[in-house]
Scaffold this motif. Structure first.
Motif, PDB file in Angstrom:
ATOM      1  N   HIS A 158      21.407  40.595  40.004  1.00 46.75           N
ATOM      2  CA  HIS A 158      20.987  39.639  41.032  1.00 46.75           C
ATOM      3  C   HIS A 158      22.200  38.942  41.653  1.00 46.75           C
ATOM      4  O   HIS A 158      22.224  38.677  42.862  1.00 46.75           O
ATOM      5  N   VAL A 159      23.196  38.646  40.848  1.00 46.21           N
ATOM      6  CA  VAL A 159      24.417  38.012  41.357  1.00 46.21           C
ATOM      7  C   VAL A 159      25.105  38.940  42.355  1.00 46.21           C
ATOM      8  O   VAL A 159      25.519  38.516  43.441  1.00 46.21           O
ATOM      9  N   VAL A 160      25.211  40.208  42.000  1.00 44.03           N
ATOM     10  CA  VAL A 160      25.837  41.191  42.898  1.00 44.03           C
ATOM     11  C   VAL A 160      25.061  41.296  44.205  1.00 44.03           C
ATOM     12  O   VAL A 160      25.649  41.490  45.275  1.00 44.03           O
ATOM     13  N   ALA A 161      23.760  41.120  44.139  1.00 45.87           N
ATOM     14  CA  ALA A 161      22.928  41.174  45.348  1.00 45.87           C
ATOM     15  C   ALA A 161      23.015  39.895  46.170  1.00 45.87           C
ATOM     16  O   ALA A 161      22.448  39.816  47.260  1.00 45.87           O
ATOM     17  N   GLY A 162      23.733  38.888  45.642  1.00 43.80           N
ATOM     18  CA  GLY A 162      23.905  37.635  46.367  1.00 43.80           C
ATOM     19  C   GLY A 162      22.764  36.653  46.212  1.00 43.80           C
ATOM     20  O   GLY A 162      22.629  35.711  47.005  1.00 43.80           O
ATOM     21  N   PHE A 187      30.553  35.467  32.662  1.00 44.00           N
ATOM     22  CA  PHE A 187      31.931  35.225  33.116  1.00 44.00           C
ATOM     23  C   PHE A 187      32.916  35.379  31.964  1.00 44.00           C
ATOM     24  O   PHE A 187      34.004  35.954  32.132  1.00 44.00           O
ATOM     25  N   ALA A 188      32.545  34.887  30.794  1.00 43.24           N
ATOM     26  CA  ALA A 188      33.434  34.987  29.632  1.00 43.24           C
ATOM     27  C   ALA A 188      33.629  36.453  29.226  1.00 43.24           C
ATOM     28  O   ALA A 188      34.756  36.886  28.943  1.00 43.24           O
ATOM     29  N   LYS A 189      32.547  37.224  29.206  1.00 48.48           N
ATOM     30  CA  LYS A 189      32.643  38.624  28.798  1.00 48.48           C
ATOM     31  C   LYS A 189      33.404  39.472  29.819  1.00 48.48           C
ATOM     32  O   LYS A 189      34.088  40.434  29.447  1.00 48.48           O
ATOM     33  N   LEU A 190      33.273  39.117  31.098  1.00 45.32           N
ATOM     34  CA  LEU A 190      33.981  39.867  32.143  1.00 45.32           C
ATOM     35  C   LEU A 190      35.390  39.325  32.381  1.00 45.32           C
ATOM     36  O   LEU A 190      36.161  39.931  33.137  1.00 45.32           O
ATOM     37  N   ASP A 191      35.697  38.173  31.769  1.00 45.40           N
ATOM     38  CA  ASP A 191      36.993  37.519  31.937  1.00 45.40           C
ATOM     39  C   ASP A 191      37.225  37.156  33.407  1.00 45.40           C
ATOM     40  O   ASP A 191      38.262  37.454  33.988  1.00 45.40           O
ATOM     41  N   VAL A 192      36.215  36.520  34.002  1.00 42.73           N
ATOM     42  CA  VAL A 192      36.294  36.068  35.396  1.00 42.73           C
ATOM     43  C   VAL A 192      35.895  34.597  35.452  1.00 42.73           C
ATOM     44  O   VAL A 192      35.402  34.033  34.471  1.00 42.73           O
ATOM     45  N   GLN A 193      36.083  33.985  36.628  1.00 36.00           N
ATOM     46  CA  GLN A 193      35.841  32.551  36.774  1.00 36.00           C
ATOM     47  C   GLN A 193      34.668  32.199  37.675  1.00 36.00           C
ATOM     48  O   GLN A 193      34.180  31.065  37.648  1.00 36.00           O
ATOM     49  N   ASP A 194      34.227  33.151  38.507  1.00 38.06           N
ATOM     50  CA  ASP A 194      33.183  32.802  39.464  1.00 38.06           C
ATOM     51  C   ASP A 194      32.339  34.024  39.826  1.00 38.06           C
ATOM     52  O   ASP A 194      32.614  35.144  39.387  1.00 38.06           O
ATOM     53  N   ARG A 195      31.316  33.775  40.648  1.00 36.58           N
ATOM     54  CA  ARG A 195      30.385  34.836  41.027  1.00 36.58           C
ATOM     55  C   ARG A 195      31.065  35.945  41.827  1.00 36.58           C
ATOM     56  O   ARG A 195      30.756  37.128  41.649  1.00 36.58           O
ATOM     57  N   THR A 196      31.980  35.571  42.725  1.00 35.94           N
ATOM     58  CA  THR A 196      32.657  36.592  43.537  1.00 35.94           C
ATOM     59  C   THR A 196      33.455  37.539  42.662  1.00 35.94           C
ATOM     60  O   THR A 196      33.376  38.772  42.816  1.00 35.94           O
ATOM     61  N   SER A 197      34.222  36.990  41.737  1.00 31.77           N
ATOM     62  CA  SER A 197      35.023  37.831  40.833  1.00 31.77           C
ATOM     63  C   SER A 197      34.127  38.663  39.928  1.00 31.77           C
ATOM     64  O   SER A 197      34.434  39.830  39.628  1.00 31.77           O
ATOM     65  N   ALA A 198      33.005  38.076  39.501  1.00 33.14           N
ATOM     66  CA  ALA A 198      32.060  38.821  38.669  1.00 33.14           C
ATOM     67  C   ALA A 198      31.492  40.012  39.430  1.00 33.14           C
ATOM     68  O   ALA A 198      31.337  41.109  38.880  1.00 33.14           O
ATOM     69  N   THR A 199      31.188  39.804  40.709  1.00 30.86           N
ATOM     70  CA  THR A 199      30.652  40.880  41.541  1.00 30.86           C
ATOM     71  C   THR A 199      31.656  42.013  41.692  1.00 30.86           C
ATOM     72  O   THR A 199      31.323  43.195  41.509  1.00 30.86           O
ATOM     73  N   VAL A 200      32.894  41.671  42.014  1.00 28.05           N
ATOM     74  CA  VAL A 200      33.942  42.685  42.188  1.00 28.05           C
ATOM     75  C   VAL A 200      34.153  43.461  40.896  1.00 28.05           C
ATOM     76  O   VAL A 200      34.232  44.701  40.893  1.00 28.05           O
ATOM     77  N   ALA A 202      32.079  43.786  38.304  1.00 30.10           N
ATOM     78  CA  ALA A 202      30.890  44.556  37.931  1.00 30.10           C
ATOM     79  C   ALA A 202      30.804  45.871  38.699  1.00 30.10           C
ATOM     80  O   ALA A 202      30.479  46.916  38.129  1.00 30.10           O
ATOM     81  N   LEU A 203      31.106  45.829  39.989  1.00 33.29           N
ATOM     82  CA  LEU A 203      31.057  47.044  40.800  1.00 33.29           C
ATOM     83  C   LEU A 203      32.191  48.000  40.440  1.00 33.29           C
ATOM     84  O   LEU A 203      31.995  49.216  40.369  1.00 33.29           O
ATOM     85  N   ARG A 204      33.364  47.448  40.188  1.00 34.01           N
ATOM     86  CA  ARG A 204      34.516  48.304  39.850  1.00 34.01           C
ATOM     87  C   ARG A 204      34.313  49.027  38.525  1.00 34.01           C
ATOM     88  O   ARG A 204      34.661  50.202  38.388  1.00 34.01           O
ATOM     89  N   ARG A 205      33.744  48.335  37.578  1.00 32.03           N
ATOM     90  CA  ARG A 205      33.523  48.934  36.262  1.00 32.03           C
ATOM     91  C   ARG A 205      32.245  49.775  36.198  1.00 32.03           C
ATOM     92  O   ARG A 205      32.024  50.522  35.245  1.00 32.03           O
ATOM     93  N   GLY A 206      31.380  49.633  37.202  1.00 31.58           N
ATOM     94  CA  GLY A 206      30.132  50.386  37.186  1.00 31.58           C
ATOM     95  C   GLY A 206      29.047  49.770  36.347  1.00 31.58           C
ATOM     96  O   GLY A 206      28.097  50.434  35.938  1.00 31.58           O
ATOM     97  N   LEU A 207      29.156  48.450  36.087  1.00 32.18           N
ATOM     98  CA  LEU A 207      28.141  47.778  35.289  1.00 32.18           C
ATOM     99  C   LEU A 207      26.816  47.665  36.032  1.00 32.18           C
ATOM    100  O   LEU A 207      25.744  47.690  35.418  1.00 32.18           O
ATOM    101  N   VAL A 208      26.883  47.510  37.335  1.00 29.11           N
ATOM    102  CA  VAL A 208      25.700  47.513  38.191  1.00 29.11           C
ATOM    103  C   VAL A 208      26.060  48.258  39.473  1.00 29.11           C
ATOM    104  O   VAL A 208      27.238  48.490  39.758  1.00 29.11           O
ATOM    105  N   ARG A 209      25.042  48.602  40.233  1.00 32.31           N
ATOM    106  CA  ARG A 209      25.271  49.290  41.505  1.00 32.31           C
ATOM    107  C   ARG A 209      24.536  48.561  42.616  1.00 32.31           C
ATOM    108  O   ARG A 209      23.497  47.948  42.385  1.00 32.31           O
ATOM    109  N   LEU A 210      25.078  48.666  43.812  1.00 32.27           N
ATOM    110  CA  LEU A 210      24.402  48.097  44.970  1.00 32.27           C
ATOM    111  C   LEU A 210      23.165  48.925  45.255  1.00 32.27           C
ATOM    112  O   LEU A 210      23.207  50.156  45.256  1.00 32.27           O
TER     113      LEU A 210
END
Length: 211
Positions: A158-162, A187-200, A202-210
């Motif tokens: 849902h975060v990736v979908a905005g 955020f802790a598991k992905l080692d990121v600080q915000d939704r934008t970084s989490a989205t980037v 998640a997509l780069r690692r293939g955790l979710v897809r658009l």
């Protein structure tokens, strides 16, 4: 390491006819390889494997009625000895990880060269695993990362979908504070600080897809 059979029988699974035709021609130019069956869906892959029980299967990742990972899971449940190589356009660390978890014995992208594909098939027929160095590195990196829970993955989608937190809470039937708690863990598991970084990430690692 076992000795490969004189003729390695191969099942090709891909929903594109011309892809299967090209791979078949390439394989059968070799004296020790024979394409014994083809399939264009998850259901037909399972059925063709059941009928022919080939030494090696080349499995596409995206099929019209499911996924290659689903087909691997079903085949391996019935035939634990099945040797299946993913041959797909998908190459994120999560793609490789999920394929291995399902029982894949090798992984190639469709940009791989003919020589590498032939080598992977012969290695699989000998009972060995084959992963190109870059994909093996991605697999090892994924194994070292903490797992997201099913609910965390759902929230991340849902975060990736905005989708705003309140809307996510409404959809999942929980409070907005619960969503914020999930995001903190994500955020802790992905080692990121915000939704934008989490989205980037998640997509780069293939955790979710658009979608």
């Amino acid at each position: 390491m076992s000795k490969p059979p004189a003729t390695i029988r191969v099942l090709l699974v891909d929903d594109h006819f011309f892809v299967r035709s090209g791979v078949k021609v390439s394989l059968e130019a070799e004296g020790d390889l024979q394409v014994v069956a083809e399939a264009d869906s998850t259901a037909s892959a399972v059925e063709q494997y059941r009928q022919h029980q080939p030494e090696v299967t080349l499995m596409d990742g995206n099929l019209p009625d499911g996924s290659g990972i689903q087909a691997i899971t079903e085949i391996r449940a019935e035939f634990p000895q099945a040797r299946i190589i993913m041959l797909t356009i998908n190459e994120t660390e999560e793609d490789v990880y999920q394929a291995v978890a399902a029982g894949a014995t090798g992984y190639l992208t469709k940009s791989s060269g003919r020589k590498e594909m032939l080598h992977a098939i012969r290695e699989a027929a000998r009972g060995k695993r084959y992963f190109p160095a870059e994909l093996a590195a991605r697999l090892n990196a994924r194994r070292a990362r903490p797992e997201l829970t099913t609910r965390e993955t759902e929230v991340l989608q849902h975060v990736v979908a905005g989708t705003p937190n309140k809307n996510i809470a409404d959809v999942l039937g929980c409070t907005e504070q619960t969503i914020k708690n999930h995001l903190s863990h994500i955020f802790a598991k992905l080692d990121v600080q915000d939704r934008t970084s989490a989205t980037v990430t998640a997509l780069r690692r293939g955790l979710v897809r658009l979608e």
